[in-house]
Write a protein that holds these residues in place. Structure first.
Motif, PDB file in Angstrom:
ATOM      1  N   THR A 137       0.833  -1.209   0.000  1.00  0.00           N
ATOM      2  CA  THR A 137       0.000   0.000   0.000  1.00  0.00           C
ATOM      3  C   THR A 137       0.861   1.249   0.000  1.00  0.00           C
ATOM      4  N   TYR A 138       1.914   1.253   0.825  1.00  0.00           N
ATOM      5  CA  TYR A 138       2.814   2.404   0.878  1.00  0.00           C
ATOM      6  C   TYR A 138       3.489   2.639  -0.478  1.00  0.00           C
ATOM      7  N   THR A 139       3.880   1.545  -1.123  1.00  0.00           N
ATOM      8  CA  THR A 139       4.556   1.656  -2.421  1.00  0.00           C
ATOM      9  C   THR A 139       3.626   2.242  -3.476  1.00  0.00           C
ATOM     10  N   ILE A 140       2.369   1.789  -3.477  1.00  0.00           N
ATOM     11  CA  ILE A 140       1.388   2.325  -4.433  1.00  0.00           C
ATOM     12  C   ILE A 140       1.186   3.823  -4.210  1.00  0.00           C
ATOM     13  N   LEU A 141       1.113   4.229  -2.950  1.00  0.00           N
ATOM     14  CA  LEU A 141       0.951   5.652  -2.639  1.00  0.00           C
ATOM     15  C   LEU A 141       2.168   6.464  -3.081  1.00  0.00           C
ATOM     16  N   ILE A 142       3.359   5.902  -2.877  1.00  0.00           N
ATOM     17  CA  ILE A 142       4.580   6.593  -3.289  1.00  0.00           C
ATOM     18  C   ILE A 142       4.612   6.760  -4.805  1.00  0.00           C
ATOM     19  N   CYS A 143       4.248   5.710  -5.536  1.00  0.00           N
ATOM     20  CA  CYS A 143       4.231   5.788  -7.004  1.00  0.00           C
ATOM     21  C   CYS A 143       3.210   6.817  -7.485  1.00  0.00           C
ATOM     22  N   ALA A 144       2.037   6.832  -6.852  1.00  0.00           N
ATOM     23  CA  ALA A 144       1.018   7.822  -7.216  1.00  0.00           C
ATOM     24  C   ALA A 144       1.519   9.237  -6.942  1.00  0.00           C
ATOM     25  N   LEU A 145       2.216   9.413  -5.829  1.00  0.00           N
ATOM     26  CA  LEU A 145       2.773  10.726  -5.487  1.00  0.00           C
ATOM     27  C   LEU A 145       3.830  11.156  -6.504  1.00  0.00           C
ATOM     28  N   ILE A 146       4.641  10.205  -6.955  1.00  0.00           N
ATOM     29  CA  ILE A 146       5.655  10.523  -7.962  1.00  0.00           C
ATOM     30  C   ILE A 146       4.992  10.998  -9.252  1.00  0.00           C
ATOM     31  N   TRP A 147       3.971  10.269  -9.712  1.00  0.00           N
ATOM     32  CA  TRP A 147       3.277  10.667 -10.942  1.00  0.00           C
ATOM     33  C   TRP A 147       2.649  12.052 -10.794  1.00  0.00           C
ATOM     34  N   MET A 148       2.015  12.297  -9.649  1.00  0.00           N
ATOM     35  CA  MET A 148       1.368  13.596  -9.435  1.00  0.00           C
ATOM     36  C   MET A 148       2.383  14.725  -9.428  1.00  0.00           C
ATOM     37  N   SER A 149       3.505  14.529  -8.727  1.00  0.00           N
ATOM     38  CA  SER A 149       4.521  15.576  -8.641  1.00  0.00           C
ATOM     39  C   SER A 149       5.145  15.860 -10.002  1.00  0.00           C
ATOM     40  N   VAL A 150       5.381  14.804 -10.788  1.00  0.00           N
ATOM     41  CA  VAL A 150       5.976  14.990 -12.110  1.00  0.00           C
ATOM     42  C   VAL A 150       4.999  15.693 -13.044  1.00  0.00           C
ATOM     43  N   ILE A 151       3.731  15.316 -12.996  1.00  0.00           N
ATOM     44  CA  ILE A 151       2.725  15.964 -13.841  1.00  0.00           C
ATOM     45  C   ILE A 151       2.596  17.445 -13.494  1.00  0.00           C
ATOM     46  N   VAL A 152       2.596  17.760 -12.199  1.00  0.00           N
ATOM     47  CA  VAL A 152       2.535  19.162 -11.778  1.00  0.00           C
ATOM     48  C   VAL A 152       3.748  19.925 -12.299  1.00  0.00           C
ATOM     49  N   LEU A 153       4.933  19.303 -12.218  1.00  0.00           N
ATOM     50  CA  LEU A 153       6.151  19.944 -12.709  1.00  0.00           C
ATOM     51  C   LEU A 153       6.057  20.207 -14.206  1.00  0.00           C
ATOM     52  N   ILE A 154       5.568  19.240 -14.971  1.00  0.00           N
ATOM     53  CA  ILE A 154       5.451  19.414 -16.418  1.00  0.00           C
ATOM     54  C   ILE A 154       4.436  20.506 -16.750  1.00  0.00           C
ATOM     55  N   VAL A 155       3.346  20.572 -15.993  1.00  0.00           N
ATOM     56  CA  VAL A 155       2.343  21.615 -16.216  1.00  0.00           C
ATOM     57  C   VAL A 155       2.945  22.998 -15.970  1.00  0.00           C
ATOM     58  N   ILE A 156       3.751  23.116 -14.922  1.00  0.00           N
ATOM     59  CA  ILE A 156       4.415  24.404 -14.633  1.00  0.00           C
ATOM     60  C   ILE A 156       5.339  24.794 -15.776  1.00  0.00           C
ATOM     61  N   ILE A 157       6.127  23.835 -16.254  1.00  0.00           N
ATOM     62  CA  ILE A 157       7.016  24.108 -17.381  1.00  0.00           C
ATOM     63  C   ILE A 157       6.204  24.470 -18.624  1.00  0.00           C
ATOM     64  N   TYR A 158       5.112  23.755 -18.828  1.00  0.00           N
ATOM     65  CA  TYR A 158       4.261  23.994 -20.001  1.00  0.00           C
ATOM     66  C   TYR A 158       3.685  25.405 -19.995  1.00  0.00           C
TER      67      TYR A 158
END
Length: 298
Positions: A123-144
């Motif tokens: 469960t912790y691993t799934i949450l960490i992976c979801a957090l990674i995807w969210m943080s990366v998407i937010v970063l790409i949106v900022i760059i965009y």
């Protein structure tokens, strides 16, 4: 735009990354799905997310091939220009994070083997992976958003149309790029710390099989290749661009070299998954038999 002399080199790297990376990524994806359906481990969850990141990148890589073949002149539909930016940069940043997560998971497995067996770790691993995807998407949106004007294709028909090259607010883009270069150092430090300590601990344990120690070293070397060859030049261009207040002339080359991470990730897949290693052996045996038959035939 690239010079005519650079075009064959860029195309060669793109095609090599596609031909090597796609079969390995598809094979790793199938192995991950089967493993997760049977007896999943935290490493399988992280590996699946890294594979998905590579597949996203490889699926869109033919668009980059077309752009390179046209000498960076954009002769494709307008919407693909925006997808080009999002789907090309998203895997670059997500791969760094997932490789760091894999190194941390291996370190925890060796250092705290009892806690590693805790069923809640899935469960912790799934949450960490979801957090990674969210943080990366937010970063790409900022760059965009910072580069949105520059990401639009030039409408002046007297000049070659290009994608994601000219920016009205270049200074803002350069500042954001500098921030991403600093963030790049965090997963690099995590990987170095975790793998150095993991290998050090394994080498001190006499009961650990030699093949497991070699796989740990292989994972460390594979990750180091990804960071130093694929991602370090790309982030170095961010730092240099901020210093000179302009895009370095060699920046386009760093984009191209970054695509090789899809090839080097195969080393990580091979070291993690037993089924992946078995599949490699079967495929290698098949190719050898095919080569022998062709040689005998001729």
């Amino acid at each position: 735009m690239m010079s005519d002399a650079d075009t064959p080199l860029h195309l060669f790297i793109y095609i090599t990354a596609f031909l090597i990376g796609l079969p390995n990524a598809v094979l790793a994806f199938c192995c991950c799905i089967r493993k997760i359906h049977s007896k999943p481990l935290p490493i399988d969850i992280i590996m699946l997310n890294l594979v998905i990141s590579d597949l996203i990148f490889l699926t869109f890589l033919p668009v980059k091939m077309k752009e390179a073949a046209d000498n960076m002149v954009w002769n494709m539909p307008y919407i693909l220009c925006h997808l080009n930016m999002f789907l090309f940069f998203l895997p670059i940043y997500s791969s760094c994070q997932f490789l760091a997560a894999i190194s941390a998971e291996r370190y925890i497995c060796v250092t705290f083997p009892v806690k590693y067996k805790n069923p809640r770790r899935i469960t912790y691993t799934i949450l960490i992976c979801a957090l990674i995807w969210m943080s990366v998407i937010v970063l790409i949106v900022i760059i965009y958003k910072a580069a949105y004007t520059g990401s639009e294709i030039i409408t002046n028909q007297t000049e070659p149309q290009q994608c994601y090259t000219n920016f009205e607010k270049l200074q803002d883009v350069l500042k954001i790029r500098l921030g991403t270069a600093v963030l790049f150092c965090i997963p690099l430090i995590i990987c170095c710390f975790c793998y150095i300590n993991t290998i050090r601990i394994l080498l001190k344990l006499p009961l650990i099989k030699r093949c497991r120690k070699l796989r740990a070293i292989g994972m460390a070397l594979g990750t180091l290749l990804v960071f130093t060859i694929c991602f370090a030049p790309y982030n170095a261009s961010h730092i240099m661009g901020y210093i000179i207040k302009d895009n370095p002339k060699w920046r386009m080359h760093t984009y191209t070299v970054s695509t090789l991470n899809a090839c080097f990730d195969a080393i990580t897949f091979y070291c993690i998954s037993y089924k992946m290693r078995l599949a490699f052996k079967v495929c290698a045996k098949g190719f050898i038999q095919l080569y022998v038959r062709i040689k005998v035939f001729f």
